[in-house]
Write a protein that holds these residues in place. Structure first.
Motif, PDB file in Angstrom:
ATOM      1  N   ALA A 170      46.973  43.403  32.269  1.00  0.00           N
ATOM      2  CA  ALA A 170      46.402  44.216  31.182  1.00  0.00           C
ATOM      3  C   ALA A 170      45.563  43.311  30.285  1.00  0.00           C
ATOM      4  N   LEU A 171      44.449  43.805  29.823  1.00  0.00           N
ATOM      5  CA  LEU A 171      43.609  42.997  28.919  1.00  0.00           C
ATOM      6  C   LEU A 171      42.835  43.929  27.989  1.00  0.00           C
ATOM      7  N   ARG A 172      42.450  43.329  26.853  1.00  0.00           N
ATOM      8  CA  ARG A 172      41.578  44.058  25.942  1.00  0.00           C
ATOM      9  C   ARG A 172      40.278  43.266  25.780  1.00  0.00           C
ATOM     10  N   ASP A 173      39.242  43.963  25.408  1.00  0.00           N
ATOM     11  CA  ASP A 173      37.896  43.393  25.416  1.00  0.00           C
ATOM     12  C   ASP A 173      37.713  42.422  24.258  1.00  0.00           C
ATOM     13  N   THR A 174      37.661  41.108  24.589  1.00  0.00           N
ATOM     14  CA  THR A 174      37.372  40.058  23.614  1.00  0.00           C
ATOM     15  C   THR A 174      36.451  39.048  24.284  1.00  0.00           C
ATOM     16  N   PRO A 175      35.774  38.202  23.514  1.00  0.00           N
ATOM     17  CA  PRO A 175      34.907  37.190  24.138  1.00  0.00           C
ATOM     18  C   PRO A 175      35.653  36.267  25.086  1.00  0.00           C
ATOM     19  N   ARG A 176      36.887  35.870  24.722  1.00  0.00           N
ATOM     20  CA  ARG A 176      37.623  34.976  25.606  1.00  0.00           C
ATOM     21  C   ARG A 176      38.001  35.673  26.911  1.00  0.00           C
ATOM     22  N   VAL A 177      38.316  36.951  26.844  1.00  0.00           N
ATOM     23  CA  VAL A 177      38.618  37.699  28.054  1.00  0.00           C
ATOM     24  C   VAL A 177      37.374  37.820  28.923  1.00  0.00           C
ATOM     25  N   ARG A 178      36.235  38.038  28.306  1.00  0.00           N
ATOM     26  CA  ARG A 178      34.977  38.110  29.062  1.00  0.00           C
ATOM     27  C   ARG A 178      34.714  36.790  29.788  1.00  0.00           C
ATOM     28  N   GLU A 179      34.963  35.673  29.108  1.00  0.00           N
ATOM     29  CA  GLU A 179      34.769  34.373  29.743  1.00  0.00           C
ATOM     30  C   GLU A 179      35.756  34.177  30.894  1.00  0.00           C
ATOM     31  N   LEU A 180      36.985  34.628  30.696  1.00  0.00           N
ATOM     32  CA  LEU A 180      37.983  34.541  31.764  1.00  0.00           C
ATOM     33  C   LEU A 180      37.539  35.334  32.994  1.00  0.00           C
ATOM     34  N   LEU A 181      37.060  36.560  32.768  1.00  0.00           N
ATOM     35  CA  LEU A 181      36.624  37.396  33.892  1.00  0.00           C
ATOM     36  C   LEU A 181      35.448  36.763  34.624  1.00  0.00           C
ATOM     37  N   GLN A 182      34.536  36.161  33.869  1.00  0.00           N
ATOM     38  CA  GLN A 182      33.386  35.515  34.510  1.00  0.00           C
ATOM     39  C   GLN A 182      33.836  34.326  35.369  1.00  0.00           C
ATOM     40  N   TRP A 183      34.737  33.489  34.819  1.00  0.00           N
ATOM     41  CA  TRP A 183      35.253  32.341  35.577  1.00  0.00           C
ATOM     42  C   TRP A 183      36.037  32.806  36.806  1.00  0.00           C
ATOM     43  N   TRP A 184      36.896  33.800  36.598  1.00  0.00           N
ATOM     44  CA  TRP A 184      37.747  34.321  37.673  1.00  0.00           C
ATOM     45  C   TRP A 184      36.897  34.898  38.798  1.00  0.00           C
ATOM     46  N   ASP A 185      35.902  35.698  38.466  1.00  0.00           N
ATOM     47  CA  ASP A 185      35.043  36.316  39.474  1.00  0.00           C
ATOM     48  C   ASP A 185      34.244  35.273  40.248  1.00  0.00           C
ATOM     49  N   ARG A 186      33.824  34.217  39.541  1.00  0.00           N
ATOM     50  CA  ARG A 186      33.071  33.157  40.211  1.00  0.00           C
ATOM     51  C   ARG A 186      33.951  32.448  41.247  1.00  0.00           C
ATOM     52  N   LYS A 187      35.206  32.213  40.917  1.00  0.00           N
ATOM     53  CA  LYS A 187      36.132  31.604  41.867  1.00  0.00           C
ATOM     54  C   LYS A 187      36.381  32.522  43.068  1.00  0.00           C
ATOM     55  N   LEU A 188      36.484  33.824  42.786  1.00  0.00           N
ATOM     56  CA  LEU A 188      36.819  34.769  43.849  1.00  0.00           C
ATOM     57  C   LEU A 188      35.640  35.083  44.757  1.00  0.00           C
ATOM     58  N   ARG A 189      34.473  34.581  44.439  1.00  0.00           N
ATOM     59  CA  ARG A 189      33.328  34.850  45.307  1.00  0.00           C
ATOM     60  C   ARG A 189      33.534  34.256  46.699  1.00  0.00           C
ATOM     61  N   THR A 190      34.147  33.078  46.785  1.00  0.00           N
ATOM     62  CA  THR A 190      34.389  32.459  48.100  1.00  0.00           C
ATOM     63  C   THR A 190      35.804  31.943  48.266  1.00  0.00           C
ATOM     64  N   LEU A 191      36.607  31.942  47.189  1.00  0.00           N
ATOM     65  CA  LEU A 191      37.921  31.307  47.258  1.00  0.00           C
ATOM     66  C   LEU A 191      39.073  32.284  47.031  1.00  0.00           C
ATOM     67  N   CYS A 192      38.850  33.539  47.299  1.00  0.00           N
ATOM     68  CA  CYS A 192      39.932  34.529  47.231  1.00  0.00           C
ATOM     69  C   CYS A 192      40.580  34.615  48.613  1.00  0.00           C
ATOM     70  N   LEU A 193      41.213  33.541  49.013  1.00  0.00           N
ATOM     71  CA  LEU A 193      41.690  33.395  50.384  1.00  0.00           C
ATOM     72  C   LEU A 193      43.205  33.583  50.457  1.00  0.00           C
ATOM     73  N   GLU A 194      43.638  34.220  51.547  1.00  0.00           N
ATOM     74  CA  GLU A 194      45.069  34.379  51.803  1.00  0.00           C
ATOM     75  C   GLU A 194      45.528  33.180  52.636  1.00  0.00           C
ATOM     76  N   ASP A 195      45.757  32.067  51.947  1.00  0.00           N
ATOM     77  CA  ASP A 195      46.098  30.823  52.633  1.00  0.00           C
ATOM     78  C   ASP A 195      47.041  30.032  51.735  1.00  0.00           C
ATOM     79  N   VAL A 196      48.309  30.467  51.680  1.00  0.00           N
ATOM     80  CA  VAL A 196      49.259  29.851  50.757  1.00  0.00           C
ATOM     81  C   VAL A 196      49.526  28.396  51.104  1.00  0.00           C
ATOM     82  N   HIS A 197      49.430  28.048  52.392  1.00  0.00           N
ATOM     83  CA  HIS A 197      49.700  26.662  52.788  1.00  0.00           C
ATOM     84  C   HIS A 197      48.593  25.733  52.304  1.00  0.00           C
ATOM     85  N   ALA A 198      47.399  26.290  52.057  1.00  0.00           N
ATOM     86  CA  ALA A 198      46.311  25.492  51.492  1.00  0.00           C
ATOM     87  C   ALA A 198      46.302  25.562  49.970  1.00  0.00           C
TER      88      ALA A 198
END
Length: 888
Positions: A170-198
């Motif tokens: 759950a989140l509410r709209d704040t600048p820090r949350v916006r920055e978190l979403l931007q960072w998170w989405d950038r990571k998930l562009r290629t690194l949203c992998l199902e590879d727990v051993h890695a």
């Protein structure tokens, strides 16, 4: 139903948006989630970001609104994520973008829930509606360590998957949350992998950083939030005072807010497929909780939605994107290669179909070998082109999920010679010869041969079914050959009804026969074909005694479709079957000379081997019982009082194979088999088989992989169908057969040993990657000689090479004269037929056929003498082996 591209804020009147993400096959879960949300948080609508298009006519409650997840992305980025990820990875990678989309539409507060969650209290009780409310709310998997009891999940599993479970956020709209979403989405562009051993698990592991990036984050310690299988060691579901509670070890309880049914299947008695600690031994009142949820899923139509399957990713032309494409695409991204839109731009296909510097394989094929290292040696690092392509078209489709169209576009098929054949056979009939024909067609197709099928099932009284056949991959004006998948006795009638274009090419008779003596009455059939393919050495030996035509052993493919053992289905068909019974299966066609299959012997052996009190059953599967009602009646009488069941209805192909996969052993006390297809199919499913140790099946059964029954060879006193009096038949020794059947029941170690060995034999001998290339090799030879080329290198005779090529460029009269000097036997034996041969095939055709005959003889010098000597020798051997009444 699917809303795009605008968002209606009226669906979130309180400024709170609750959403989930799923594909259409999970809409039943979303409906249950939406209903629970509306019940406990009135006025709130569940928004479902859908990953695919819902099926036409989908109806959901008004408090469940479907939105296209694609609208949170640009088209190229959407296609990138679909291509780069598996479905689980893809579904989780879009989460931050969906959060951001809702905030951009003016939503002040947003809550994400996995679709397999059910709500039992208000969700937003951690928010008071003030500026001091937490910006981000997460729930940890557990509040205390898991037991070190050897079961899963354990603490290491949780650490690998992530501290927080992202089934809720759950989140509410704040600048820090916006920055978190931007960072998170950038990571998930290629690194949203199902590879727990890695060290990576989809979107979830990355959120271990969240409390550091958003200091105002709240980690809920409320035991009623996100209760699930991973924390039932510390909290127990209780039904008290008409509501659900979660009780800790000290006896304190908190109201259940939401329960996460991760990995639960309402059709199975199992808490979750991801855990091993509880199974179905559920703590507290969890049995009631899960039972009510299961019923809600059933009421919401889970089976209907689940039947839709997973959403498929495809290129713009509809060709499927398979796991190997994904591996090649990831490889390109790792190398920094920009391929644009992988699904709509041509760059990816060009890159995948090209060879990497220094490699002899396309990048697509190299990725296949990386994924399956065992194929490197099996197919000479891809240099065995036909073998590798055959494996990919058959086993690869099943085992790796390859797409057949992609294999053709990105594999080696484009480099191979395109060969086309006509195949004539009983392709839709419930017949053994029909099944052999269908399997041969499939093997040819898998080997890259374009097969133009011509069905003649209407010419037989046998029942027919719905069998799928491969479409011709290429068109060809001049097919290499016409393969006639009918036995010699029916050949004149079949040929008389074929269109002219099927009669012109080189004719190959695909014949089956079941005794050592091929009928002399059918000798005129040799005039109607140019070559014969026999399913076993037993058949080939019988035919070679009567002809000088090329006779090649060319068995059909034996690769029955994958089937799960289904004793509940079997019990529904035969209610008398008990769960603890060991089940033997015997099957035969009443209209096809039952004497040869020996059903009386099978029933008598079973009655001799087992008492009615033994937990052993025999199923007799009989086809076309109307052809001999007295025989069926006599079998019933012989089996009276014993555990013998009869199945007499015609079965579709899937049900026939399901029956075979659901029994424990197959028995065939035949007097003779041309091939023994049912025996081979049973072995392919890993069943131990009991079979007579004679005739065609000895090509693949031996003491190490089957329970072989000894026999006596006895000439019959009367005719049986097309088999005249005096025919040699194997008479299996029933006492020995009874001992073998009883040992199979009582000795599980031996049973497992021969079953495993038998399955390995079938794979090594009759898989498409073995049978298909063998057929293609011979067709390559035929095609090469029709074009005036030499045979393939591995099959060249001493007469091939530069001199042979020069001879083929000589005038036709010179070629015929030279050919008569080389192969005098071919012309001498066929002297009375020369006018007919010349009229039918022309000079070039006659020369080509002579060369094909010669290619089957090791020493082509003096071929006539070799042929006659071999024929006389075979006749003497047969008289010596089968002349007495008792040979063994």
């Amino acid at each position: 139903m699917l809303r795009r591209p605008s968002f209606d804020r009226s669906s979130t009147p309180t400024g709170l948006a609750v959403f989930t993400i799923c594909a259409s096959n999970y809409l039943a879960h979303a409906a249950v989630l939406g209903a629970s949300l509306r019940r406990h948080q009135p006025g709130t609508t569940l928004l479902v970001f859908l990953l695919d298009e819902p099926p036409e006519g989908t109806k959901l409650p008004e408090h469940v609104i479907l939105l296209a997840a694609e609208m949170a992305f640009e088209r190229t980025e959407w296609n990138h994520r679909r291509s780069h990820y598996s479905l689980l990875e893809f579904a989780t990678s879009v989460k931050p973008a969906c959060f951001r989309y809702l905030l951009d539409q003016g939503v002040a507060r947003a809550v994400y829930l996995d679709p397999d969650i059910q709500v039992f209290q208000r969700l937003d009780q951690f928010w008071q509606g003030t500026a001091n409310d937490p910006e981000l709310v997460l729930t940890p998997h557990t509040l205390s360590p898991l037991p070190d009891d050897g079961y899963l999940p354990d603490d290491l599993t949780i650490l690998r998957a992530g501290l927080y479970n992202l089934g809720f956020a759950a989140l509410r709209d704040t600048p820090r949350v916006r920055e978190l979403l931007q960072w998170w989405d950038r990571k998930l562009r290629t690194l949203c992998l199902e590879d727990v051993h890695a060290g990576v698990f989809t979107d979830q592991k990355w959120m271990d950083y969240a409390p550091l990036l958003v200091p105002g984050a709240c980690v809920l310690r409320h035991k009623g939030f996100n209760a699930a299988y991973w924390n039932l060691h510390e909290r127990t579901p209780r039904w008290l005072d008409e509501r659900w509670w979660m009780q800790d070890e000290a006896g304190d309880a908190q109201k259940l807010v939401l329960f996460h049914f991760s990995g639960f299947n309402p059709d199975l008695k199992q808490l979750s497929r991801h855990e091993s600690r509880f199974g179905w031994n559920l703590p507290g009142d969890a049995g009631r909780l899960f039972g009510e949820y299961a019923q809600s899923l059933l009421d919401a139509g889970i089976h209907r939605f689940r039947a839709l399957g997973l959403p498929q990713v495809a290129f713009a032309d509809g060709t499927g994107w398979d796991p190997v494409c994904r591996a090649v695409y990831r490889q390109a991204l790792a190398k920094g290669v920009d391929l644009g839109d992988p699904l709509e731009d041509p760059a990816f296909l060009l890159w995948a179909a090209a060879e990497a510097p220094g490699d002899h394989l396309t990048r697509y094929l190299r990725a296949v070998l990386h994924m399956r290292g065992d194929l490197v040696n099996a197919f000479a690092d891809g240099r065995d082109t036909v073998g590798l392509m055959t494996w990919m078209r058959t086993s690869g489709v099943r085992e790796l999920g390859l797409d057949r169209k992609v294999v053709e576009r990105l594999g080696m098929a484009r480099q191979a010679q395109r060969i086309s054949v006509n195949y004539v056979g009983y392709l839709q009939a419930h017949l053994g010869v029909g099944e052999a024909a269908r399997n041969s067609v499939a093997a040819l197709d898998a080997a890259g041969v374009a097969v133009h099928c011509h069905d003649i099932s209407c010419d037989t009284p046998a029942p027919t079914g719905r069998y799928s056949l491969p479409a011709a991959r290429w068109t060809s004006e001049t097919p290499t050959a016409t393969i006639l998948g009918c036995n010699a006795d029916m050949l004149p009638d079949v040929l008389s009804k074929l269109p002219a274009e099927l009669l012109t090419p080189y004719r190959i008779g695909c014949w089956y026969w079941e005794t050592p003596e091929f009928p002399s009455d059918w000798a005129d059939r040799f005039e109607m074909v140019d070559e014969i393919w026999a399913g076993t050495r037993f058949i080939a030996d019988a035919i070679r005694c009567k002809t000088t035509l090329p006779v090649n052993v060319m068995p059909p493919m034996v690769m029955p479709p994958p089937m799960q053992r289904d004793r509940e289905w079997l019990a529904a068909m035969l209610p008398e079957i008990k769960q603890d019974e060991f089940v033997f299966l015997f099957q035969f066609d009443v209209a096809s000379v039952p004497y040869r299959k020996n059903p009386e012997g099978v029933v008598a052996t079973f009655v001799r081997a087992f008492r009615p009190s033994d937990a052993v059953r025999l199923i007799v599967k009989a086809l076309n019982v109307q052809a001999a009602p007295t025989l069926i009646q006599s079998l019933h009488e012989a089996a009276a009082g014993h555990r013998v069941s009869f199945l007499t209805a015609a079965m579709e192909s899937d049900d026939r194979f399901r029956l075979l996969a659901s029994v424990d052993s197959f028995v065939s006390l035949h007097r003779s088999e041309g091939f023994g297809l049912s025996i081979a199919e049973a072995m392919a499913y890993g069943l131990p088989v009991v079979a007579t140790d004679w005739s065609g099946n000895v090509d693949f059964t031996h003491a190490g992989n089957a329970a072989l029954v000894p026999y006596d060879l006895v000439p019959s006193a009367v005719a049986n169908g097309p088999y005249p009096a005096g025919t040699l038949w194997a008479e299996p020794k029933l006492e020995a057969a009874a001992k073998l059947m009883r040992r199979l029941w009582l000795d599980p170690a031996w049973r497992a040993q021969i079953a495993q060995a038998g399955q390995q034999t079938i794979v090594a001998t009759f898989s498409a990657s073995v049978v298909g290339p063998a057929m293609r090799d011979r067709l390559d030879q035929v095609a090469g000689l029709r074009r005036g080329q030499s045979a393939p290198q591995q099959r060249q005779s001493p007469q091939s090479g530069p001199k042979a090529a020069a001879a083929r460029n000589a005038p036709l009269w010179a070629r015929v004269l030279l050919d008569m000097l080389r192969y005098p036997g071919y012309y001498f034996v066929r002297l009375p037929r020369v006018p007919v041969l010349l009229w039918r095939h022309g000079i070039s055709g006659v020369v080509m056929r002579a060369e094909l005959v010669a290619s089957t003889i090791v020493d082509v010098k003096g071929q006539y003498l070799v042929t006659r000597i071999l024929t006389r020798l075979r006749e003497r051997i047969h008289r010596w082996r089968y002349g007495g009444r008792r040979v063994r």
